[in-house]
Design a protein around this motif. Structure first.
Motif, mmCIF file in Angstrom:
data_model
loop_
_atom_site.group_PDB
_atom_site.id
_atom_site.type_symbol
_atom_site.label_atom_id
_atom_site.label_comp_id
_atom_site.label_asym_id
_atom_site.label_seq_id
_atom_site.Cartn_x
_atom_site.Cartn_y
_atom_site.Cartn_z
ATOM 1 N N SER A 149 38.672 28.628 87.606
ATOM 2 C CA SER A 149 39.544 27.465 87.813
ATOM 3 C C SER A 149 39.620 27.102 89.289
ATOM 4 C CB SER A 149 40.945 27.746 87.280
ATOM 5 O OG SER A 149 40.896 27.929 85.891
ATOM 6 N N GLN A 205 42.209 22.735 82.418
ATOM 7 C CA GLN A 205 42.550 23.721 81.399
ATOM 8 C C GLN A 205 43.932 23.402 80.820
ATOM 9 O OE1 GLN A 205 42.367 27.651 83.026
ATOM 10 N NE2 GLN A 205 42.007 28.567 81.030
ATOM 11 N N ASP A 248 37.269 22.524 82.322
ATOM 12 C CA ASP A 248 37.745 23.892 82.494
ATOM 13 C C ASP A 248 38.105 24.495 81.139
ATOM 14 O OD1 ASP A 248 38.557 26.259 83.507
ATOM 15 O OD2 ASP A 248 40.228 25.476 84.689
ATOM 16 N N GLU A 249 37.283 25.394 80.669
ATOM 17 C CA GLU A 249 37.494 26.094 79.399
ATOM 18 C C GLU A 249 37.942 25.163 78.273
ATOM 19 O OE1 GLU A 249 39.005 29.922 79.380
ATOM 20 O OE2 GLU A 249 38.693 30.296 81.501
HETATM 21 MG MG LIG Z 1 41.163 29.336 84.440
#
Ligand SMILES: [Mg+2]
Ligand SMILES: Nc1ncnc2c1ncn2[C@@H]1O[C@H](COP(=O)(O)OP(=O)(O)O)[C@@H](O)[C@H]1O
Lengths: 352, 262
Positions: free
Chosen positions: B50, B92, B176-177
């Protein structure tokens, strides 16, 4: 993704039908001010029954006047609350506005419009001060504006005593421009057999303007966003700092209007006034459905909150009760409205 | 890493480091993203994934190394600047305002207006229609674009964020993810949109701790471990098994197997 979508072969058609079925009721339930409107109707019926003179038109204009003086300030305070912040200095800022205007005009023996203009600059500057301090320090607005509240309270009293030797200002009624300023801020309009204070017009205009800003402008979108999730707003490019400073300047502007009304309707200003009013503005906004944590609410709600306040404060007088009961009513109203709002919002979300 | 492209990559990080006070969050990480390619960043929780994308997105600035956008040395002051340079990020934590309607969220920060002067106002009709149409293109059939975005499912929200980034003409899409909190089917849908964005010519940075997802779509793979880059592969230089093994800690995994064997 299609978990909520019908498996029908003609999705467009079924979807439209479904929309028609659920939407109107849910839209209504989803309005932030619904709870307060229900409350306002209840209060209205209550006082219509217990106070005989409550339904007369003259009483109605009195109620509207009481509502408007509060409502003018409840509008920017509601917007600020939607933006996720408080302003505890709003109440004394109104007094500051009136004092600055009166003293500048008196000391300079100038046209009162000079004082009125300087006063506007002063209130806007206080707004900028609050906003900049808040966004720079990232301290809670509760603390920052508590500081400004105390400082302004002190300045109001201190300067007035220093300059005029008493706790109130000198009369400016015989100065140039007084009549025209009074016409703008404190006149009385007669429509048919009803006489209405000009503050009611100011109030309606401000509510309309604030509603327009909230629902139909980019700035309005940003107000909801900075109150609802400031980091997310920043991440997608919303100017969070500018938005918050703008909201505090809005409070400054309305405090200016409100303060000029005080000055031009009473001519002299008591320097100790205004303390405690900041909470009344917040109460009106909360009764009107503003979420205390920000990101949700409406300007119209704040107006309904102010109207409830006006009806209650005057209704108690018309019912010939001891006005001491007013605070009790107000507190009960606040609790009921908040509970009702929370319940309505939950229902609205559950229907989805 | 082999750079065969003639022109400079859309985004290139060289030996980038980032410290939070005395915490070393990133140390000497390099990565490149080309148009029409997907670069995957893999790593465990706390590996610094991140942090890496927050530098690309303009939320943080790097402390050492070089960050180039289309060959030009850059230091982004804020997310607005990143957006203006064509870098759109799907965070995220999703970066949506839960209580606001879907259509207001879709356009947040880049609202279209009509009219002039004091009558300048949101083009609400266009906003609503575009939101509905763009989401429909992604296969999300919303009952009502007026519903608060907080009431959508995680996968739907993720797709709204991707649709938004693609719609605003980003050159680089950073995710992000995106599949971390999703079920198998929803992950598949999200990966399909990631691939669709790549096919549309965007450069994509996909962050994940799932090597299977990464290997499905990725062209390059960067492995992070405790802030440092442990490996960098192109798709033809690594197999899924090898990627999984390295991701899971390589020799550490062998040790673990020995310990668990009976
Ligand atoms: Mg992260
Ligand atoms: N704002 C911050 N301040 C201090 N430390 C941070 C901050 N953000 C992240 N970290 C630390 O940096 C490391 C990397 O975090 P992060 O990039 O979020 O990891 P990942 O996304 O790979 O799980 C972690 O050890 C985390 O605790």
């Amino acid at each position: 993704m299609s978990a909520t979508a019908p498996p029908a072969a003609t999705p467009q058609k079924t979807e439209d039908e479904r929309l028609l079925h659920t939407s109107p009721l849910r839209r209504l339930l989803g309005r932030p001010e619904l709870g307060s409107v229900v409350g306002a109707v209840a209060v209205f019926i209550f006082f219509s029954v217990v106070a005989d003179s409550f339904l007369q038109t003259s009483s109605f204009s009195t109620v509207l006047y009481a509502a408007s003086t509060l409502g003018i300030m409840a509008v920017p305070v509601a917007l600020l609350m939607i933006g996720g912040e408080f302003d505890l200095s709003a109440g004394v800022l109104v007094t500051t506005s009136a004092l600055v205007s009166s003293m500048v005009s008196y000391q300079l023996t100038a046209n009162v419009w000079v004082g009125v203009t300087v006063s506007l600059l002063a209130t806007l500057a206080v707004g900028v001060f609050n906003g900049v301090l808040l966004t720079r320090t990232k301290l809670p607005s509760f603390i920052i504006t508590l500081g400004t509240f105390l400082m302004l309270t002190g300045l109001n009293l201190g300067f007035t005593k220093l300059i005029s030797g008493t706790v109130s200002t000198k009369s400016i009624a015989d100065m140039d421009g007084f009549e025209s300023a009074k016409a703008l801020f404190a006149s009385q309009l007669t429509i048919g057999d009803v006489s209405l204070k000009v503050t009611i017009l100011w109030w309606f205009a401000l509510v309309a303007l604030a509603t327009w800003i909230l629902l139909r402008t980019r700035f309005g979108n940003w107000i909801f966003a900075v109150g609802g999730n400031a980091p997310a707003a920043r991440a997608v490019g919303v100017p969070v700092v500018r938005t918050k400073i703008g909201l505090y300047m809005g409070v400054g502007f309305c405090a200016w209007v409100s303060g000029q009304h005080l000055l031009f309707s009473f001519d002299v200003v008591q320097s100790g006034e205004g303390v405690g009013n900041e909470l009344t503005y917040i109460i009106a906004a909360v009764i009107g459905g503003c979420l205390i944590t920000g990101g949700y609410g409406s300007a119209i709600g704040s107006a309904v909150g102010a109207f409830i306040f006006g009806m209650t404060s005057k209704g108690i007088v018309y019912a010939e009760w001891n006005p001491d009961w007013f605070k009790f009513f107000l507190g009960a109203m606040l609790l009921l409205a908040t509970l009702l709002n929370a319940w309505v919002r939950k229902r609205a979300e559950a229907t989805k | 890493m082999t750079t065969t492209a003639v022109s400079a990559p859309l985004v290139e990080l060289t030996d980038v480091s980032k410290y939070y006070g005395n915490i070393r969050a990133l140390e000497g990480v390099s990565l490149a993203v080309d148009a029409g390619q997907i670069t995957c960043v893999l790593g465990d929780n706390g590996a610094g994934k991140s942090t890496l994308i927050k530098i690309i997105a303009g939320l943080h600035q790097h402390d050492a190394g070089a960050f180039r956008i289309e060959g030009e040395d850059t230091r982004l002051a804020n997310p607005r600047e990143a957006l203006d340079r064509g870098i759109a990020t799907v965070y995220q934590d999703l970066a949506v305002v839960p209580l606001m309607p879907v259509w207001r969220n879709f356009f947040l920060g880049s609202e279209p207006t009509k009219g002039a002067g004091p009558f300048k106002r949101l083009d609400v009709a266009t906003m609503r229609e575009t939101t509905r149409a763009e989401l429909l293109r992604m296969g999300i059939d919303l009952r009502d674009v007026d519903q608060p975005i907080g009431t959508l499912s995680g996968g739907e929200r993720q797709c709204v964020a991707i649709a938004r980034a693609v719609y605003f003409g980003a050159k680089v899409l950073v995710l992000d993810e995106p599949t971390a909190a999703l079920g198998v089917k929803q992950s598949g849908v999200v990966l399909k949109y990631v691939a669709a964005a790549r096919d549309a010519g965007l450069g994509v940075v996909l962050i994940t701790h799932n090597p299977h997802h990464a290997y499905l779509v990725g062209d390059r793979f960067v492995l992070l471990k405790r802030g440092a880059m442990t490996a960098s592969h192109t798709k033809d230089s690594v197999s899924l098994d090898e990627l999984t093994r390295q991701m899971a800690g390589g020799s550490e995994l062998d040790d673990l197997r020995h310990e668990l064997e009976r």
